[in-house]
Motif scaffolding. Sequence first.
Motif, PDB file in Angstrom:
ATOM      1  N   ASP A 113      -4.346 -61.968  87.617  1.00 33.80           N
ATOM      2  CA  ASP A 113      -5.128 -61.550  86.455  1.00 33.80           C
ATOM      3  C   ASP A 113      -5.506 -60.106  86.738  1.00 33.80           C
ATOM      4  O   ASP A 113      -6.321 -59.830  87.619  1.00 33.80           O
ATOM      5  CB  ASP A 113      -6.356 -62.480  86.361  1.00 33.80           C
ATOM      6  N   SER A 116      -6.141 -56.265  82.335  1.00 34.90           N
ATOM      7  CA  SER A 116      -7.207 -56.912  81.565  1.00 34.90           C
ATOM      8  C   SER A 116      -8.180 -55.953  80.889  1.00 34.90           C
ATOM      9  O   SER A 116      -9.401 -56.075  81.015  1.00 34.90           O
ATOM     10  CB  SER A 116      -7.977 -57.875  82.475  1.00 34.90           C
ATOM     11  N   VAL A 117      -7.637 -55.016  80.159  1.00 36.71           N
ATOM     12  CA  VAL A 117      -8.441 -53.975  79.529  1.00 36.71           C
ATOM     13  C   VAL A 117      -9.218 -54.535  78.335  1.00 36.71           C
ATOM     14  O   VAL A 117      -8.769 -55.467  77.679  1.00 36.71           O
ATOM     15  CB  VAL A 117      -7.501 -52.820  79.082  1.00 36.71           C
ATOM     16  N   ASN A 118     -10.391 -53.967  78.105  1.00 30.14           N
ATOM     17  CA  ASN A 118     -11.123 -54.314  76.895  1.00 30.14           C
ATOM     18  C   ASN A 118     -10.492 -53.557  75.745  1.00 30.14           C
ATOM     19  O   ASN A 118     -10.484 -52.322  75.732  1.00 30.14           O
ATOM     20  CB  ASN A 118     -12.589 -53.949  77.039  1.00 30.14           C
ATOM     21  N   TYR A 153      -5.487 -60.456  80.888  1.00 30.56           N
ATOM     22  CA  TYR A 153      -6.601 -61.181  80.251  1.00 30.56           C
ATOM     23  C   TYR A 153      -7.390 -60.176  79.423  1.00 30.56           C
ATOM     24  O   TYR A 153      -8.480 -59.735  79.805  1.00 30.56           O
ATOM     25  CB  TYR A 153      -7.450 -61.796  81.364  1.00 30.56           C
ATOM     26  N   GLU A 252      -9.677 -63.125  76.317  1.00 35.25           N
ATOM     27  CA  GLU A 252     -10.965 -63.830  76.291  1.00 35.25           C
ATOM     28  C   GLU A 252     -11.180 -64.639  75.019  1.00 35.25           C
ATOM     29  O   GLU A 252     -11.759 -65.717  75.051  1.00 35.25           O
ATOM     30  CB  GLU A 252     -12.100 -62.819  76.431  1.00 35.25           C
ATOM     31  N   TYR A 302     -19.272 -64.230  79.468  1.00 36.50           N
ATOM     32  CA  TYR A 302     -18.110 -63.824  80.265  1.00 36.50           C
ATOM     33  C   TYR A 302     -17.728 -64.928  81.260  1.00 36.50           C
ATOM     34  O   TYR A 302     -16.557 -65.314  81.357  1.00 36.50           O
ATOM     35  CB  TYR A 302     -18.498 -62.527  80.978  1.00 36.50           C
ATOM     36  N   ASP A 306     -14.367 -67.351  81.625  1.00 38.18           N
ATOM     37  CA  ASP A 306     -13.569 -67.324  82.855  1.00 38.18           C
ATOM     38  C   ASP A 306     -13.407 -68.724  83.447  1.00 38.18           C
ATOM     39  O   ASP A 306     -12.351 -69.051  84.001  1.00 38.18           O
ATOM     40  CB  ASP A 306     -14.200 -66.372  83.893  1.00 38.18           C
ATOM     41  N   TYR A 324      -7.603 -62.198  91.101  1.00 38.77           N
ATOM     42  CA  TYR A 324      -8.198 -61.386  90.036  1.00 38.77           C
ATOM     43  C   TYR A 324      -8.424 -60.001  90.616  1.00 38.77           C
ATOM     44  O   TYR A 324      -9.042 -59.876  91.673  1.00 38.77           O
ATOM     45  CB  TYR A 324      -9.549 -61.939  89.632  1.00 38.77           C
ATOM     46  N   THR A 326     -10.234 -56.545  90.010  1.00 41.86           N
ATOM     47  CA  THR A 326     -11.185 -55.729  89.221  1.00 41.86           C
ATOM     48  C   THR A 326     -12.004 -54.828  90.153  1.00 41.86           C
ATOM     49  O   THR A 326     -11.929 -54.940  91.378  1.00 41.86           O
ATOM     50  CB  THR A 326     -12.220 -56.579  88.436  1.00 41.86           C
ATOM     51  N   GLN A 330     -17.844 -56.184  89.814  1.00 41.67           N
ATOM     52  CA  GLN A 330     -17.798 -57.539  89.251  1.00 41.67           C
ATOM     53  C   GLN A 330     -17.814 -58.630  90.336  1.00 41.67           C
ATOM     54  O   GLN A 330     -17.587 -59.802  90.051  1.00 41.67           O
ATOM     55  CB  GLN A 330     -16.555 -57.702  88.374  1.00 41.67           C
ATOM     56  N   HIS A 333     -20.014 -61.688  89.729  1.00 41.20           N
ATOM     57  CA  HIS A 333     -19.487 -62.514  88.637  1.00 41.20           C
ATOM     58  C   HIS A 333     -18.430 -63.493  89.169  1.00 41.20           C
ATOM     59  O   HIS A 333     -18.462 -64.690  88.865  1.00 41.20           O
ATOM     60  CB  HIS A 333     -18.900 -61.625  87.542  1.00 41.20           C
ATOM     61  N   PHE A 334     -17.501 -62.975  89.973  1.00 42.78           N
ATOM     62  CA  PHE A 334     -16.429 -63.842  90.469  1.00 42.78           C
ATOM     63  C   PHE A 334     -16.970 -64.864  91.463  1.00 42.78           C
ATOM     64  O   PHE A 334     -16.592 -66.031  91.423  1.00 42.78           O
ATOM     65  CB  PHE A 334     -15.284 -63.015  91.064  1.00 42.78           C
TER      66      PHE A 334
HETATM   67  N1  ARG Z   1     -11.975 -57.108  80.699  1.00 39.70           N
HETATM   68  C1  ARG Z   1     -12.727 -57.016  81.917  1.00 39.70           C
HETATM   69  C2  ARG Z   1     -13.225 -55.594  82.084  1.00 39.70           C
HETATM   70  O1  ARG Z   1     -12.669 -54.682  81.515  1.00 39.70           O
HETATM   71  C3  ARG Z   1     -11.923 -57.382  83.136  1.00 39.70           C
HETATM   72  C4  ARG Z   1     -11.425 -58.801  83.153  1.00 39.70           C
HETATM   73  C5  ARG Z   1     -11.071 -59.263  84.520  1.00 39.70           C
HETATM   74  N2  ARG Z   1     -10.587 -60.596  84.571  1.00 39.70           N
HETATM   75  C6  ARG Z   1     -11.331 -61.714  84.439  1.00 39.70           C
HETATM   76  N3  ARG Z   1     -10.731 -62.850  84.443  1.00 39.70           N
HETATM   77  N4  ARG Z   1     -12.637 -61.638  84.353  1.00 39.70           N
HETATM   78  O2  ARG Z   1     -14.172 -55.392  82.812  1.00 39.70           O
END
Ligand code: ARG
Length: 560
Positions: A113, A116-118, A153, A252, A302, A306, A324, A326, A330, A333-334
């Motif tokens: 994963d 995974s851009v917003n 993602y 998401e 979030y 996940d 993952y 990132t 984060q 979070h993980f």
């Molecule tokens: N979209 C998130 C961001 O830009 C990253 C996602 C990472 N992957 C996940 N499964 N949370 O910060």
Amino acid sequence: MNFKQQIAQNIGLKIEGVNFEDMITTVQDSNFGDYCIPCFPFAKILRKSPVAVAEDIQNSILPNNVIEKTQIVNGYLNFYLNKQYVIESVLKEAKVHDFYFDNQYAGQTVCFDYSSVNLAKYMHIGHLSTTIIGESIARMCEAKGYNVVRINYIGDYGTPFGKMVYAYLTWGNEEELNARGVDYLQELYVEFCKRAEDDESYEEQARYYFKKIEEKDPQIYPIYQKFIDISKLEAEELLNKLDVHFDSWKGESAYTQELPRVVDILEQKHLLSESNGAKVVDLSEFNLGVCLIQKSDGTSLYATRDIAAAIDRYNHYKFNKMMYVTAVQQKLHFEQFFKVLELLGYEFSKDLKHVYYGMFSLPSGKIASRKGKQAVLRDLMEHSFNKVYKIVENRQFAIETKESVASKIAMSALKYNALKNERIKDSVFDIENCFSFDGDTSAYMQYCYARISSILRKAGKIDMDKVDLSCLTGTEVYALAVAINNYKEKLSLALEQCEPSILCKYALDLCKLFNKFYSTQKVISDDMQDMHAKIYLLNIIKTTLKNLFKLICVDAIEEM
Ligand code: ARG
């Protein structure tokens, strides 16, 4: 070639419960040989001094080809290998051995994963890290025989979309959206934020439209969908240029409807508690704070998404591992949602890994972002291409086009810079020097590769089976053979630590060794036997570099 094993096999002495192979380590200073055995641990077992043990081992060595001499220094037994044996055996093996592919993990699946851009926002320089670190480790896994599933993602859910829809409906227009795509969306967003600063009703409107999106309102949802399509296309185009391709773009938004199910399974296990109207899992006994599952307004978070995504992917891919990638921000979070999955009793939670990295940025003032703090990836890519194109513009190429050479140098420099430093360290992108053909750059390595390719073209085809390797001698050749032999070990180490920088350094060292060799020995000559042996060596170096380049996302170029 496993020289540790070969040394161990030639030690006659047996010590109960000791496998010498595990005790042999590489010697850093070549003045003290190639490998050594520290004899201190045996001293106790045998009730002898380390030096006496070293002597026992030394005296027990069987007649063999691999060990040239041994020497005892302060309780260490040092081994000097027979250089000619090493050169010939490594190079012989390298010819038949498929370097890139190793089936150690054949039959196992690993999900990645990353990227995974917003969506509906620019991809910026920070996205290079997740994209390229993820891609590099994914390629390492492939090289080790894993079946790799690449998942983007995408962040295609959240109030920003409500903001953009409101802005678009209020002061936007379709023509401009069609013409300018993500640029226009970004402008709408920035303008919204500006206006919202002194008018609270804007946020309310954003929430209203976001709700409409969630309800799949027939008037509003298609607008959101159009925004998604536009920004997905943009991301895809940039990713293609970086040679990164995903198997799945399930983002998401696909998991928002899973909220009731997640709440349900958590409730069954009595893991949920209430906090100010929100639903949370209390992880304080694990020092992980609380994990938010449902907001007080009844929407998902979030972590909720996940959790749902991990379960879905396990059901779908039956992965043996999932990584993952990132930014380090984060981390909590993980840790939190991995823990929740563990508490829910999902066995696979132990196979989840968060690979995090530090900040990667441009020196301030360089390629100023259109809006916002960080450099926009598209601008950075264009800038890099133009800069390199100017350098190669006046060169003549027979095999590649100028555009392709410039693009390969420019994109590789961006990618290499996202990998070359230890991933957890913050680093500043050296945009001034990264295209230089000299120094710790991808262009330097590509230049080496092109040089080797050019020599090989000049030399023409040789019959690799008929080469007499005994003419390959000297410290430079020996160093190259040792380096080539390290390929497997370096790959394993880099994968174990999820650390592409190990392979970057290794590739760079190999290029330096080649240059040293090339500056001291003539390759093309009238002595056919000698020339063929060197061409053979160059072929092996070229294959090794090609494989390494692939792993560190650097493009091989035939001519530069
Ligand atoms: N979209 C998130 C961001 O830009 C990253 C996602 C990472 N992957 C996940 N499964 N949370 O910060």
